[in-house]
Design a protein around this motif. Structure first.
Motif, PDB file in Angstrom:
ATOM      1  N   UNK A 251     -18.659  -1.115   3.600  1.00 58.24           N
ATOM      2  CA  UNK A 251     -17.843  -2.236   3.800  1.00 58.24           C
ATOM      3  C   UNK A 251     -17.184  -2.366   5.072  1.00 58.24           C
ATOM      4  N   UNK A 252     -16.903  -3.458   5.643  1.00 56.81           N
ATOM      5  CA  UNK A 252     -16.347  -3.710   6.787  1.00 56.81           C
ATOM      6  C   UNK A 252     -14.970  -3.722   6.765  1.00 56.81           C
TER       7      UNK A 252
ATOM      8  N   UNK B  51     -16.420   5.922  10.353  1.00 58.23           N
ATOM      9  CA  UNK B  51     -16.480   4.242  10.587  1.00 58.23           C
ATOM     10  C   UNK B  51     -17.632   4.159  11.948  1.00 58.23           C
ATOM     11  N   UNK B  52     -18.548   3.373  11.720  1.00 58.18           N
ATOM     12  CA  UNK B  52     -19.431   2.821  12.854  1.00 58.18           C
ATOM     13  C   UNK B  52     -18.903   1.490  13.572  1.00 58.18           C
TER      14      UNK B  52
ATOM     15  N   UNK C  72       1.337  -2.927  22.469  1.00 59.18           N
ATOM     16  CA  UNK C  72       0.211  -3.526  22.752  1.00 59.18           C
ATOM     17  C   UNK C  72      -0.908  -2.780  22.103  1.00 59.18           C
ATOM     18  N   UNK C  73      -1.795  -3.660  21.521  1.00 59.63           N
ATOM     19  CA  UNK C  73      -2.923  -2.892  20.667  1.00 59.63           C
ATOM     20  C   UNK C  73      -4.278  -3.785  20.836  1.00 59.63           C
ATOM     21  N   UNK C  74      -5.229  -3.155  20.234  1.00 61.86           N
ATOM     22  CA  UNK C  74      -6.593  -3.845  19.910  1.00 61.86           C
ATOM     23  C   UNK C  74      -6.820  -3.756  18.492  1.00 61.86           C
ATOM     24  N   UNK C  75      -7.526  -4.838  17.894  1.00 64.90           N
ATOM     25  CA  UNK C  75      -8.045  -5.118  16.626  1.00 64.90           C
ATOM     26  C   UNK C  75      -9.435  -5.207  16.698  1.00 64.90           C
ATOM     27  N   UNK C  76     -10.125  -3.982  15.970  1.00 58.25           N
ATOM     28  CA  UNK C  76     -11.706  -3.808  16.124  1.00 58.25           C
ATOM     29  C   UNK C  76     -12.002  -4.007  14.669  1.00 58.25           C
ATOM     30  N   UNK C  77     -13.460  -4.234  14.429  1.00 57.71           N
ATOM     31  CA  UNK C  77     -14.330  -4.362  13.106  1.00 57.71           C
ATOM     32  C   UNK C  77     -15.111  -3.206  13.262  1.00 57.71           C
ATOM     33  N   UNK C  78     -15.094  -2.485  12.047  1.00 53.05           N
ATOM     34  CA  UNK C  78     -15.989  -1.233  11.982  1.00 53.05           C
ATOM     35  C   UNK C  78     -16.480  -1.152  10.530  1.00 53.05           C
ATOM     36  N   UNK C  79     -17.864  -0.503  10.290  1.00 51.36           N
ATOM     37  CA  UNK C  79     -18.135  -0.533   8.952  1.00 51.36           C
ATOM     38  C   UNK C  79     -18.082   0.920   8.335  1.00 51.36           C
ATOM     39  N   UNK C  80     -17.687   1.248   7.108  1.00 46.67           N
ATOM     40  CA  UNK C  80     -17.672   2.540   6.717  1.00 46.67           C
ATOM     41  C   UNK C  80     -19.069   3.196   6.421  1.00 46.67           C
ATOM     42  N   UNK C  81     -19.238   4.083   7.356  1.00 42.40           N
ATOM     43  CA  UNK C  81     -20.653   4.817   7.266  1.00 42.40           C
ATOM     44  C   UNK C  81     -20.999   5.997   6.402  1.00 42.40           C
TER      45      UNK C  81
END
Length: 358
Positions: free
Chosen positions: A272-273, A254-255, A234-243
């Motif tokens: 980059x996202x 990562x933000x 079980x997992x979650x996939x999220x988006x973040x931006x290299x800060x």
């Protein structure tokens, strides 16, 4: 937004395919489920390769199937990548690719030959015969041939299932590149959670010939009423931006929507996202932020839901809201009782591992 609208039925012996859904005409939609659930039958029906299909199929205001209409496959503007590459052994790689161009004589050219060759990294193989290539290399050529047929919709039927682990690792970065650079929708059939996590924007879950549910990838993976959230992985996939980058410790910041994460440095440009995978088994919870711990990523979260995770009721799943994102944590029932956890409570999630997928 244009959509792929499907309302079809198909009977094969004891099996019945009955699908009524609308899919986004952008990004990658993964069609996911156990073997025999109807994934390939659905893909073949969309392509016009399955006889006996009744109902309606339309794409971008074009009707492909109606009671008195069944548009042939070659007129549907579809590119199809099968489990096996199916390249012509007597032709060179270049000639196999050019065969795709020949099939596109009546379509607007969107993909240039050199562009596709560059995307897939196959420049040095053009004069070779398919039998001299590895399985992963042959599949990259098959994808190139499908793209050069100038499709408005790309269908991929478990394109990695026939490959060994090494070949899969070789080809996945190219699929990720297509994901980021192509402007046509892709339907991607798979029963691999790893492929789906890395590639999909949208997920359609099938069971016994019917659609169980569909939504964005993270919404589907974190819905406690679906089996995906209760699997071992079980997992979650999220988006973040290299800060930012911490050169002294070799870390990358990562933000995310709820704050910052730190991961080992990778060759990713600032700004980059990226896509992150957080496994439920790698997240523990605490009532207060711990300062005497080796865990770097401690996220302030709110408990969104608590549900039994296994048949013995010894484990529970916590659905945790971090900013606009949802993550999962699998903990023991004893821990939930000992900490007095309840829905709506503000706690901290300690993330032991974060995987940067792309």
């Amino acid at each position: 937004m244009n959509t792929l609208a499907i309302d079809i039925q198909l009977t094969r012996g004891d099996f019945q395919l009955k699908v009524n859904c609308s899919l986004p005409a952008s990004g990658i939609t993964a069609i996911f489920g156990r073997s025999g659930c109807g994934k390939t039958s659905l893909l073949r029906a969309i392509a016009g390769l399955e006889s006996g299909v009744t109902g309606t199929i339309s794409f971008d205001q074009q009707h492909w199937l109606q009671p008195e209409l069944n548009v042939p496959t070659h007129q549907r503007g579809i590119g199809y990548v099968f489990q096996e590459p199916g390249l012509f052994p007597h032709l060179s790689v270049k000639q196999n690719l050019e065969y795709g161009l020949k099939r596109a004589t009546d379509r607007q050219q969107v993909f240039e030959f050199d562009q596709v060759v560059n995307w897939l990294g196959i420049e040095s193989w053009l004069d070779k015969r398919p039998q001299s290539l590895s399985g992963g290399q042959r599949q990259r050529v098959a994808i190139g041939r499908a793209l050069l047929s100038q499709p408005q919709l790309l269908l991929m039927d478990e394109p990695l299932s026939a490959l060994d682990a090494s070949s899969k690792r070789e080809i996945l970065p190219y699929l990720e590149r297509l994901h980021s650079e192509l402007n046509i929708p892709i339907l991607y059939v798979s029963h691999s959670t790893d492929e789906v996590a890395r590639l999909a924007d949208h997920l359609l879950l099938m069971h016994q010939g019917e659609v169980v549910a569909q939504d964005t990838i993270n919404s589907m993976l974190t819905r406690l009423d679906l089996p995906l959230a209760h699997s071992e992985n079980a997992e979650a996939i999220i988006e973040a931006t290299v800060s930012g980058v911490d050169g002294e410790y070799g870390l990358m910041q990562l933000a995310g929507s709820g704050g910052e994460l730190s991961v080992a440095c990778q060759s990713v440009d600032i700004g980059r996202q990226v896509r992150l995978r957080l496994l439920a088994r790698d997240i523990s919870v605490t009532l207060k932020r711990q300062t005497d711990s080796s865990i770097l990523n401690v996220l302030p979260v709110e408990i969104d839901a608590i549900q039994q995770s296994d048949s013995t009721a010894t484990q529970l799943l916590l659905r945790l809201r971090w900013g606009k994102d949802i993550v999962l944590a699998r903990v023991t029932r004893k821990s939930v009782d000992a900490l007095g956890l309840s829905v709506g409570q503000q706690i901290y999630a300690q993330v032991k591992s974060v995987a940067v997928l792309a």
